[in-house]
Design a protein around this motif. Structure first.
Motif, short mmCIF file in Angstrom:
data_model
loop_
_atom_site.label_atom_id
_atom_site.label_comp_id
_atom_site.label_asym_id
_atom_site.label_seq_id
_atom_site.Cartn_x
_atom_site.Cartn_y
_atom_site.Cartn_z
N PHE B 201 73.90 5.91 -52.25
CA PHE B 201 72.38 4.90 -52.21
C PHE B 201 72.44 6.27 -54.15
O PHE B 201 72.12 5.02 -55.05
CB PHE B 201 71.69 6.09 -52.16
N ASP B 202 73.61 6.92 -54.27
CA ASP B 202 73.94 7.27 -55.68
C ASP B 202 74.39 6.12 -56.67
O ASP B 202 74.45 5.55 -57.05
CB ASP B 202 75.13 8.46 -55.96
N LEU B 204 74.63 2.89 -55.46
CA LEU B 204 73.86 1.77 -55.72
C LEU B 204 72.46 1.99 -56.72
O LEU B 204 72.53 1.03 -57.12
CB LEU B 204 72.81 1.47 -54.10
N SER B 205 71.94 3.14 -56.98
CA SER B 205 71.34 2.93 -57.72
C SER B 205 72.12 3.25 -59.04
O SER B 205 71.45 2.39 -60.22
CB SER B 205 70.36 4.97 -57.66
N LEU B 206 73.33 3.65 -59.28
CA LEU B 206 74.12 3.36 -60.37
C LEU B 206 74.33 1.36 -61.17
O LEU B 206 74.62 1.31 -61.97
CB LEU B 206 75.72 3.28 -60.64
N LEU B 208 71.77 -0.87 -60.10
CA LEU B 208 70.91 -0.82 -60.64
C LEU B 208 70.49 -0.94 -62.01
O LEU B 208 70.03 -1.84 -62.91
CB LEU B 208 69.37 -1.01 -59.50
N ALA B 209 70.81 0.73 -62.38
CA ALA B 209 71.08 0.68 -63.66
C ALA B 209 72.28 0.15 -64.51
O ALA B 209 71.56 -0.98 -65.83
CB ALA B 209 70.84 2.20 -63.98
N SER B 210 73.20 0.15 -64.24
CA SER B 210 74.26 -0.96 -65.27
C SER B 210 73.67 -1.97 -65.21
O SER B 210 74.66 -3.08 -66.29
CB SER B 210 75.20 -0.08 -64.53
N ASN B 212 71.23 -3.19 -65.74
CA ASN B 212 69.83 -3.37 -66.53
C ASN B 212 68.74 -3.84 -65.66
O ASN B 212 67.81 -5.44 -66.39
CB ASN B 212 70.18 -4.05 -67.41
N SER B 214 65.49 -4.93 -63.42
CA SER B 214 63.82 -4.67 -63.88
C SER B 214 63.20 -6.09 -64.04
O SER B 214 63.56 -7.15 -63.75
CB SER B 214 63.95 -4.17 -65.51
N ALA B 232 67.47 -4.43 -53.05
CA ALA B 232 67.33 -3.21 -54.02
C ALA B 232 67.47 -3.60 -55.32
O ALA B 232 66.06 -3.12 -55.92
CB ALA B 232 68.31 -2.02 -53.92
N ARG B 236 63.21 -4.01 -57.77
CA ARG B 236 63.07 -3.31 -59.05
C ARG B 236 62.92 -4.78 -59.71
O ARG B 236 62.51 -4.79 -61.01
CB ARG B 236 64.00 -3.16 -59.74
N LEU B 237 62.51 -5.68 -58.92
CA LEU B 237 61.83 -6.82 -59.95
C LEU B 237 60.35 -7.05 -59.84
O LEU B 237 59.80 -7.82 -61.05
CB LEU B 237 62.54 -8.27 -59.65
N ALA B 439 74.78 -9.64 -71.40
CA ALA B 439 74.55 -9.96 -69.19
C ALA B 439 75.25 -8.82 -69.60
O ALA B 439 76.20 -9.10 -69.38
CB ALA B 439 74.35 -10.81 -69.51
N PRO B 440 74.78 -7.32 -68.97
CA PRO B 440 75.49 -6.89 -68.12
C PRO B 440 75.94 -7.30 -66.33
O PRO B 440 75.01 -7.70 -65.92
CB PRO B 440 75.20 -5.32 -67.37
#
Ligand SMILES: C[S@@+](CC[C@H](N)C(=O)[O-])C[C@H]1O[C@@H](n2cnc3c(N)ncnc32)[C@H](O)[C@@H]1O
Lengths: 355, 509
Positions: B201-202, B204-206, B208-210, B212, B214, B232, B236-237, B439-440
């Protein structure tokens, strides 16, 4: 806006681009612009990830305009935020660049120098991740690994109402704002007036001020304001004595809400966990770190030493020879310099109160 | 306050379960996680018990239930004894006591204990008899303790441990949880890590953050994690933006994990699929799009997916080398599946507690059955409420041509690849041009080598910058007064991610 930002650059430790910014400050044309640009705060503009208004979907592809916060990417890990300003010049090791040349191009464009070294830079749109890498530190800040875990574990999604203290430099706040957008909100508190002020200025510059409210308040002494009672989805604390705030946090959270406390020392964690035990459940403490890797190319240069954006370099025989590069093995190894510790993240969920 | 409106009635109603809602059941303080769909007919099996889940409907998330046995069999009732409701490290009163003692009070230790199996005077038949009479689990535990000749000699710590062990067996607890990306990922990692590509999960979280991710994002994903990544991203959408799952070959990759999230029908309708050849087909129509007003309004229902049918040759061409053959899959799977001796380290709890032998490696074909198996049989039930919901919430529809054109015109705002079975280099070559500048993107992989090669290629091609390979390290701690330390067992590897930013290509000169 621009004034504040240049002032920030001004206190930065000295390097080439800092000197350049100072030069811009004393450039009469620039000063001229500043005086009339004060009329347009970043608010109606779509700067960071285009969330502030209009049709944000279009904004992502939006072209660079005067007043925008742009990120100048020089080379690996060297990025600088800059406000695009009429007639301003940017000087760095890759040459002299005219802001005017960038206007009308899409973010992500490669722009060429006009004088000096024949080089280029990329002009990027800001994201919270880039912002965290290039912001002006006023306090210790949270970095990518901790931030991403916090956002996921706190179940922060669009529409959430989130409380945070202290604001510090606003590194985490910026990411929270991105995650609650477009219809959520984050209320962040710091007892340091000046820091709150600077954080507000940064949020404004990034176009997220409609998602964030910065309050000045001693959270350890007074707790969070009562108006948020039982309304909040999640809470984040980065304070010296977070355990003082646990009872207030429990009061603010909605049923089943989650909170997190970040502390560098295990003794702080110990006290926090003791304070959490009576009203919270699923109390878990993590430490998260990132290990970065560099790759070795056939010339013996690693990705970390990757040379910059000099146009000349394309013909430089010492750089990677493409035909060989595609056939040789690529070696990878962890980077030598790494963070050994940032802090412990303690998460806890509000215990169910049967009514 | 303005913010009061940010969470509407719908959101609040999500904090209480409803008939047909998907829930995560935490059995005995994290020993076992079960995804279930709540219906009046659904049951949960714990040991030899079949416990009806009906009483969980309409209850707030976070509620704790305990099993009791009555004349009509086992049933769940809401647990009122808050003090005992927590696992070791959350029980304030006890730990505090222990904590004050920890330096000097070690008077009891285990030197006098002999492991002879004769310590318990209560026979198995006695317990069976008690159960039949409807004696509560707590009472059985009391009986076991008073009939144990060694209990009194144990240290406080091991007395506690003994009680917990017996409670789990005779009076199991069920905690009602909302399924979120984090909890779903964690549960799968424990229970069926292969299905989600060992995604932690960490990590996965990375990702989603990397990337961007939202609201307002248009995220392109290649998801071979059974829908874990797609779900996931969708989470966040919120109420804006789209996620597009693209694929090679004729069949899209299964994303059934998405159904475990309680997404609204609106959100499900923004989880789309589109084959790669359709997305990357020549942009001839670009000029038309700019002039054609139809495309500015995504009138999706009317438009047909003409391109899909018009490019069969492309589809089959791309299909052959990239559609993994069974042998490829087992090849890739074998190194991921560590030597048998190592497995218990990663999923020890499940191996011990989960009775069934559900550890088989899935082949692409049995993906569907596998999900219903993994998410417990409760998902299979054909209750009307569930069926209705299933119809209204159907993630993974084909993206309409209008939508595809819009993506072509504007570009995706980020890209996430989690495709262990595909050739990364060619995939990245095809996908990066679909992104808008700046775009990332992130690529997840279990192996370093493909990412290193890919990174080197991207560095040479100069289509991407800010390239970085990183590996997250996460360690969980036991925090107890005087007994704080990292957990003895940890997940030692969460995969690698390559992240970067797509930029304008350097023109050939
Ligand atoms: C380490 S910084 C937070 C950094 C932040 N998480 C970030 O990522 O940028 C801690 C902040 O807490 C603030 N602070 C300390 N004690 C406080 C209190 N009692 N009430 C409110 N803020 C406080 C400090 O002024 C400081 O700015």
């Amino acid at each position: 806006m621009q004034l504040i930002f240049c002032a920030l650059f001004n206190d930065q430790s000295f390097d080439k681009s800092t000197r350049v910014t100072r030069k811009i400050l004393t450039n009469p044309k620039h000063v001229n612009y500043q005086s009339n640009s004060l009329r347009s705060p970043a608010k109606e503009k779509l700067i960071m990830f285009g969330l502030a208004g209009g049709d944000p979907r279009l904004s992502f592809k939006r072209t660079i305009a005067y007043g925008d916060l742009a990120i100048v990417y020089e080379k690996h890990e060297i990025m600088r935020p800059i406000i695009v300003t009429p007639n301003a010049e940017l000087h760095n090791r890759f040459g002299v660049f005219m802001h005017n040349d960038w206007v009308g191009k899409p973010f992500g464009s490669r722009v060429l120098s006009v004088k000096g070294v024949q080089g280029y830079v990329y002009i990027l749109a800001a994201t919270p991740e880039i912002w965290t890498l290039c912001l002006q530190h006023r306090t210790q800040i949270l970095y990518l690994a901790d931030i991403s875990l916090v956002i996921m574990y706190l179940e922060i999604v669009p529409g959430c109402l989130v409380l945070e203290s202290g604001t510090g430099t606003g590194s985490l706040t910026t990411s929270i704002a991105r995650s609650v957008a477009p219809n959520g909100h984050v209320h962040t508190f710091d007892f340091h007036e000046q820091r709150a002020q600077s954080a507000r200025a940064d949020f404004d510059k990034n176009g997220i001020s409609n998602l964030v409210t910065v309050g000045v308040r001693d959270i350890q002494g007074e707790g969070f304001p009562d108006e948020f009672q039982a309304k909040v989805d999640s809470i984040f604390l980065d304070l010296p004595q977070p355990w003082c705030v646990v009872p207030s946090a429990a009061k603010m959270l909605k049923q089943d809400g989650v909170m997190c406390s970040f502390s560098p020392c295990i003794e702080q964690v110990q006290c926090t966990c003791e304070a959490l035990a009576s009203q919270f459940t699923e109390i878990r403490t993590f430490e998260i770190l990132l290990r970065h890797y560099e790759i070795l190319r056939d010339t013996g240069a690693t990705s970390e030493m990757e040379s910059g954006n000099s146009r000349k370099r394309k013909h430089d025989p010492s750089s990677v020879n493409d035909s060989i590069a595609t056939t040789t093995t690529v070696f990878a190894r962890p980077c030598r310099f790494a963070k050994g510790h940032t802090g412990y993240l303690t998460f806890a969920r509000l215990k169910f109160k049967s009514s | 306050m303005e913010e009061g409106n940010t969470t509407n009635a719908h959101e609040d109603s999500q904090r209480v379960t409803w008939e047909g809602c998907s829930v995560l059941l935490d059995v005995n303080d994290g020993d076992r996680f079960v995804f279930a769909r709540l219906t009046t007919a659904a049951t949960l099996s714990v040991g030899s018990y079949q416990i009806p889940l009906g009483p969980l409907i309409g209850r707030p998330f976070g509620s704790l239930f305990q099993m009791r046995t009555g004349p009509d069999g086992p049933f769940l009732i809401e647990d009122q004894s808050k003090a005992s409701s927590d696992s070791q490290h959350t029980n304030g009163a006890d730990t505090k006591e222990n904590g004050m003692d920890w330096k000097n009070n070690q008077s009891k230790d285990n030197r006098a204990l002999n492991d002879t199996n004769t310590a318990q005077n209560l026979q198995h038949s006695d317990i069976v008899e008690m159960k039949r009479e409807g004696v509560s689990g707590d009472q059985i535990i009391e009986a076991l303790i008073s009939n144990s000749s060694t209990f009194a000699e144990k240290t406080v710590f091991s007395q506690e441990k003994y009680k917990i062990k017996k409670q789990k067996k005779f009076a199991p607890k069920v905690l009602l949880r909302r399924p979120w990306a984090r909890s779903i990922c964690e549960a799968y990692l424990k229970k069926k890590p292969v299905k989600i590509g060992y995604l932690r999960f960490d990590t996965l979280s990375l990702m989603l953050a990397s990337a961007n991710v939202s609201g307002y994002s248009d995220v392109l994903v290649v998801d071979q994690t059974g829908g874990m990544v797609t779900g996931a991203v969708a989470e966040r959408l919120g109420s804006t933006g789209n996620v597009c799952c693209t694929y090679l070959g004729l069949k899209s990759y299964p994303i059934d994990i998405v159904k475990i999230f309680n997404f609204s029908p609106d959100l499900c309708s923004r989880i789309l699929q589109s084959p790669l050849p359709v997305l990357s087909s020549v942009r001839v129509e670009d000029t038309q799009i700019l002039q054609n007003p139809v495309n500015s309004i995504p009138s999706e229902i009317a438009t047909t997916n003409s391109l899909l049918n018009s490019t069969p040759s492309q589809v089959s061409m791309t299909n052959s080398p990239l559609n993994p053959t069974p042998s490829q899959i087992s090849m890739t799977n074998s190194p991921l599946n560590p030597r048998p001796s190592q497995i218990p380290i990663t999923c020890a709890d499940i191996v011990k507690i989960d009775v069934s032998s559900r550890q088989s490696i899935p082949s692409p074909k049995d993906h569907l059955e596998e999900t219903s198996d993994c998410t417990d049989m409760n998902l299979k039930c054909t209750d009307k409420a569930f069926e209705r919901r299933k119809v209204s919430c159907n993630p993974g529809q084909n993206a309409t041509q209008a939508r595809v054109n819009l993506w072509k015109e504007r570009g995706f705002t980020s890209l996430i690849i989690a495709a262990p079975n595909l050739d990364l280099d060619s995939l990245v070559e095809d996908l990066l041009p679909l992104l808008t500048y700046s775009a990332p993107f992130v690529i997840y992989h279990q192996f370093l080598q493909p990412l290193a090669v890919c990174m080197k290629k991207l560095m040479t091609s100069k289509i991407a910058i800010a390239l970085r390979i990183s590996e997250p390290f996460i360690r969980e701690y036991q925090v107890l007064p005087g007994r704080t330390h990292p957990f003895m067992e940890m997940n030692g590897f969460g995969g690698y991610i390559l992240s970067g930013i797509r930029v304008q290509e350097i023109p050939e000169s």
